[in-house]
Design a protein around this motif. Structure first.
Motif, PDB file in Angstrom:
ATOM      1  N   TYR A 131       0.858  -1.175   0.000  1.00  0.00           N
ATOM      2  CA  TYR A 131       0.000   0.000   0.000  1.00  0.00           C
ATOM      3  C   TYR A 131       0.897   1.228   0.000  1.00  0.00           C
ATOM      4  CZ  TYR A 131       0.664  -0.829   5.061  1.00  0.00           C
ATOM      5  OH  TYR A 131       1.184  -1.087   6.296  1.00  0.00           O
ATOM      6  N   ALA A 132       0.477   2.226  -0.757  1.00  0.00           N
ATOM      7  CA  ALA A 132       1.310   3.412  -0.953  1.00  0.00           C
ATOM      8  C   ALA A 132       0.460   4.664  -0.823  1.00  0.00           C
ATOM      9  CB  ALA A 132       1.958   3.365  -2.335  1.00  0.00           C
ATOM     10  N   ASP A 133       1.102   5.749  -0.421  1.00  0.00           N
ATOM     11  CA  ASP A 133       0.438   7.050  -0.301  1.00  0.00           C
ATOM     12  C   ASP A 133      -0.023   7.492  -1.690  1.00  0.00           C
ATOM     13  OD1 ASP A 133      -0.247   9.753  -0.007  1.00  0.00           O
ATOM     14  OD2 ASP A 133       1.325  10.109   1.476  1.00  0.00           O
ATOM     15  N   GLU A 134      -1.310   7.751  -1.827  1.00  0.00           N
ATOM     16  CA  GLU A 134      -1.858   8.120  -3.136  1.00  0.00           C
ATOM     17  C   GLU A 134      -1.306   9.441  -3.645  1.00  0.00           C
ATOM     18  OE1 GLU A 134      -6.063   8.509  -2.751  1.00  0.00           O
ATOM     19  OE2 GLU A 134      -5.940   9.979  -1.130  1.00  0.00           O
ATOM     20  N   ASN A 135      -0.707  10.242  -2.762  1.00  0.00           N
ATOM     21  CA  ASN A 135      -0.170  11.546  -3.163  1.00  0.00           C
ATOM     22  C   ASN A 135       1.315  11.505  -3.491  1.00  0.00           C
ATOM     23  OD1 ASN A 135      -2.678  12.969  -2.651  1.00  0.00           O
ATOM     24  ND2 ASN A 135      -2.263  12.647  -0.470  1.00  0.00           N
ATOM     25  N   GLN A 141       5.143   6.048  -9.444  1.00  0.00           N
ATOM     26  CA  GLN A 141       5.747   5.834 -10.762  1.00  0.00           C
ATOM     27  C   GLN A 141       6.810   4.744 -10.699  1.00  0.00           C
ATOM     28  OE1 GLN A 141       7.120   9.674 -12.123  1.00  0.00           O
ATOM     29  NE2 GLN A 141       5.053  10.535 -12.201  1.00  0.00           N
ATOM     30  N   CYS A 142       7.589   4.745  -9.609  1.00  0.00           N
ATOM     31  CA  CYS A 142       8.604   3.713  -9.415  1.00  0.00           C
ATOM     32  C   CYS A 142       7.955   2.340  -9.325  1.00  0.00           C
ATOM     33  CB  CYS A 142       9.415   4.013  -8.157  1.00  0.00           C
ATOM     34  SG  CYS A 142      10.550   2.685  -7.656  1.00  0.00           S
ATOM     35  N   TYR A 143       6.903   2.229  -8.519  1.00  0.00           N
ATOM     36  CA  TYR A 143       6.229   0.941  -8.346  1.00  0.00           C
ATOM     37  C   TYR A 143       5.616   0.465  -9.664  1.00  0.00           C
ATOM     38  CZ  TYR A 143       6.570   2.081  -3.348  1.00  0.00           C
ATOM     39  OH  TYR A 143       7.028   2.400  -2.099  1.00  0.00           O
ATOM     40  N   ASP A 144       5.062   1.400 -10.420  1.00  0.00           N
ATOM     41  CA  ASP A 144       4.438   1.050 -11.697  1.00  0.00           C
ATOM     42  C   ASP A 144       5.464   0.462 -12.662  1.00  0.00           C
ATOM     43  OD1 ASP A 144       1.957   1.323 -13.483  1.00  0.00           O
ATOM     44  OD2 ASP A 144       3.483   2.346 -14.673  1.00  0.00           O
ATOM     45  N   LYS A 145       6.653   1.051 -12.706  1.00  0.00           N
ATOM     46  CA  LYS A 145       7.716   0.540 -13.584  1.00  0.00           C
ATOM     47  C   LYS A 145       8.149  -0.870 -13.194  1.00  0.00           C
ATOM     48  CE  LYS A 145       9.656   5.072 -14.767  1.00  0.00           C
ATOM     49  NZ  LYS A 145      10.815   5.991 -14.610  1.00  0.00           N
ATOM     50  N   LEU A 146       7.983  -1.195 -11.918  1.00  0.00           N
ATOM     51  CA  LEU A 146       8.370  -2.518 -11.429  1.00  0.00           C
ATOM     52  C   LEU A 146       7.232  -3.536 -11.551  1.00  0.00           C
ATOM     53  CD1 LEU A 146      10.381  -1.507  -8.236  1.00  0.00           C
ATOM     54  CD2 LEU A 146      11.290  -2.316 -10.415  1.00  0.00           C
ATOM     55  N   GLY A 147       6.122  -3.107 -12.156  1.00  0.00           N
ATOM     56  CA  GLY A 147       5.013  -4.039 -12.372  1.00  0.00           C
ATOM     57  C   GLY A 147       4.031  -4.114 -11.222  1.00  0.00           C
ATOM     58  N   LEU A 148       4.162  -3.196 -10.264  1.00  0.00           N
ATOM     59  CA  LEU A 148       3.207  -3.133  -9.154  1.00  0.00           C
ATOM     60  C   LEU A 148       2.103  -2.151  -9.542  1.00  0.00           C
ATOM     61  CD1 LEU A 148       5.858  -3.076  -6.308  1.00  0.00           C
ATOM     62  CD2 LEU A 148       4.169  -4.895  -6.663  1.00  0.00           C
ATOM     63  N   LYS A 149       0.970  -2.681  -9.920  1.00  0.00           N
ATOM     64  CA  LYS A 149      -0.102  -1.881 -10.509  1.00  0.00           C
ATOM     65  C   LYS A 149      -1.214  -1.597  -9.502  1.00  0.00           C
ATOM     66  CE  LYS A 149       1.916  -2.156 -14.562  1.00  0.00           C
ATOM     67  NZ  LYS A 149       2.555  -0.980 -15.197  1.00  0.00           N
ATOM     68  N   HIS A 325      -5.280   7.402   3.199  1.00  0.00           N
ATOM     69  CA  HIS A 325      -4.634   8.013   2.034  1.00  0.00           C
ATOM     70  C   HIS A 325      -3.808   6.983   1.265  1.00  0.00           C
ATOM     71  CE1 HIS A 325      -1.785   8.326   5.387  1.00  0.00           C
ATOM     72  NE2 HIS A 325      -0.826   8.248   4.490  1.00  0.00           N
ATOM     73  N   TYR A 326      -4.031   5.697   1.573  1.00  0.00           N
ATOM     74  CA  TYR A 326      -3.289   4.632   0.898  1.00  0.00           C
ATOM     75  C   TYR A 326      -4.105   4.009  -0.227  1.00  0.00           C
ATOM     76  CZ  TYR A 326      -0.109   4.584   4.947  1.00  0.00           C
ATOM     77  OH  TYR A 326       0.780   4.921   5.934  1.00  0.00           O
ATOM     78  N   ILE A 327      -3.394   3.638  -1.286  1.00  0.00           N
ATOM     79  CA  ILE A 327      -3.983   2.784  -2.326  1.00  0.00           C
ATOM     80  C   ILE A 327      -3.177   1.491  -2.366  1.00  0.00           C
ATOM     81  CG2 ILE A 327      -4.820   4.734  -3.680  1.00  0.00           C
ATOM     82  CD1 ILE A 327      -2.458   4.343  -5.562  1.00  0.00           C
ATOM     83  N   ILE A 328      -3.782   0.445  -2.919  1.00  0.00           N
ATOM     84  CA  ILE A 328      -3.166  -0.881  -2.900  1.00  0.00           C
ATOM     85  C   ILE A 328      -2.648  -1.241  -4.280  1.00  0.00           C
ATOM     86  CG2 ILE A 328      -3.606  -3.332  -2.467  1.00  0.00           C
ATOM     87  CD1 ILE A 328      -5.736  -2.377  -0.405  1.00  0.00           C
ATOM     88  N   LEU A 329      -1.441  -1.748  -4.317  1.00  0.00           N
ATOM     89  CA  LEU A 329      -0.784  -2.146  -5.559  1.00  0.00           C
ATOM     90  C   LEU A 329      -0.432  -3.635  -5.490  1.00  0.00           C
ATOM     91  CD1 LEU A 329       1.804   0.796  -5.739  1.00  0.00           C
ATOM     92  CD2 LEU A 329      -0.530   0.786  -6.621  1.00  0.00           C
TER      93      LEU A 329
END
Length: 331
Positions: A131-135, A141-149, A325-329
């Motif tokens: 889970y990551a801070d939505e802000n 962006q880092c997580y997205d590049k690593l395939g964590l969507k 304020h967290y979203i889940i990846l």
């Protein structure tokens, strides 16, 4: 694979290893800095120390990984703590990133990328979630590049540790009864499961394998049955709901965050908004104060919901929980 992985970064050699004992003070310092950087909170050092020792002595609740310099005088550069959970729907284990931190002087050098790739191999076929801070757009962006969507899921929660407001939750033990499901109740739970409606937008089950696994894995989660006194037969209790939950042991709080992955209620209960709120409030009170089978106290309760399911969000918020304020990846 080897317990230690050696790699180069800017002509310096480093290694990653899984920690099973020792390094308590290193982890305490990492957690203190992480809390200040990410949430602006000052942790109680002795609480963190006690909690770190607990996890190291009870690895079924979590595993630490540390990156260090491969030099005569070793320096710890980065660390991660992962906590396990049983996925009821796939009957597989999931690993949640509980904490991730890199020393400031070593940031933007790809250490989390190396750490994550190492953990992916370590976890095998098991899913990784965080889970990551939505802000925090840089981290996302880092997580997205690593395939964590983005899974399109959020937390609606109550935090008993950091909250400055003391919130009381209704508890009517004469009407609502709660109990942790036992392996012997697997068939009964499976029969009830698909008859109830998931407010978490989860699918129904084709078979009971996942239920059986989670009922036997008491240190990774469980199922709570929600029963109501039958008005027509005072000796009979009707199942009006259930929840599926996992544990995330927090070194910050020296206790568990309970992660509620699915809430299922009867159609009759959901049609009555007041009753639905009463059930949720009684459930929270039970999990906080009566769920005695844990080896540590419950410090927060987090319900996972689809961010587009406004009806479920409204139900939880009206039951005195708050949007986080967290979203889940996930990978």
């Amino acid at each position: 694979m080897s317990d230690k992985f050696i790699f180069k970064n800017k002509d310096e050699e480093f290694y990653i290893e899984e920690i099973h004992n020792g390094d308590v003070e290193t982890i305490v310092e990492f957690q203190k800095h992480l809390a200040i950087d990410s949430e602006g909170v000052q942790l109680n050092e002795e609480n963190v120390r006690t909690a770190t020792k607990f996890i190291l002595e009870n690895p079924e609740y979590g595993i630490h990984f540390i990156i260090r310099t491969l030099t005569p005088v070793q320096q710890s550069v980065s660390f991660a703590l992962l906590c396990p959970e049983i996925d009821l729907y796939t009957n597989q284990q999931i690993w949640w990133y509980n904490s991730v931190f890199t020393e400031k002087s070593f940031r933007r050098r790809g250490f989390f990328t190396v750490m994550h790739e190492f953990i992916l191999k370590w976890a095998g076929q098991n899913k990784i979630k965080l889970y990551a801070d939505e802000n925090n757009q840089g981290a996302l962006q880092c997580y997205d590049k690593l395939g964590l969507k983005d899974t399109n899921e959020i937390f609606v929660e109550i935090d008993f540790f950091f909250s400055k407001e003391q919130i009381s939750f209704e508890r009517n033990q004469d009407i609502y009864k709660f109990s942790i499901g036992k392996p012997s109740e697997c068939n009964q739970i499976f029969d009830s499961f698909n008859k109830l409606i998931s407010i978490s937008n989860k699918d129904n089950l084709d078979k009971s394998d996942g239920i059986s696994t989670i009922l036997k894995s008491i240190k990774q989660g469980g199922i709570v049955l929600i029963k109501e006194q039958n008005n027509n037969n005072q000796e009979q209790e009707d199942i009006i709901g259930l929840i599926v939950f996992g544990y995330e042991y927090s070194e910050w709080k020296k206790g568990h965050n309970l992660i509620i992955t699915d809430v299922r209620l009867s159609q009759k209960t959901l049609q009555d908004s007041i009753k639905s709120q009463q059930v949720i409030q009684n459930l929270v009170s039970y999990l906080k104060n009566e769920q005695v089978e844990l080896e540590a106290s419950v410090q927060s309760i987090r319900f996972i919901v689809d961010r587009n399911n406004q009806k479920s969000i409204d139900l939880l918020v009206s039951s005195k929980l708050q949007l986080s304020h967290y979203i889940i990846l996930s990978n």
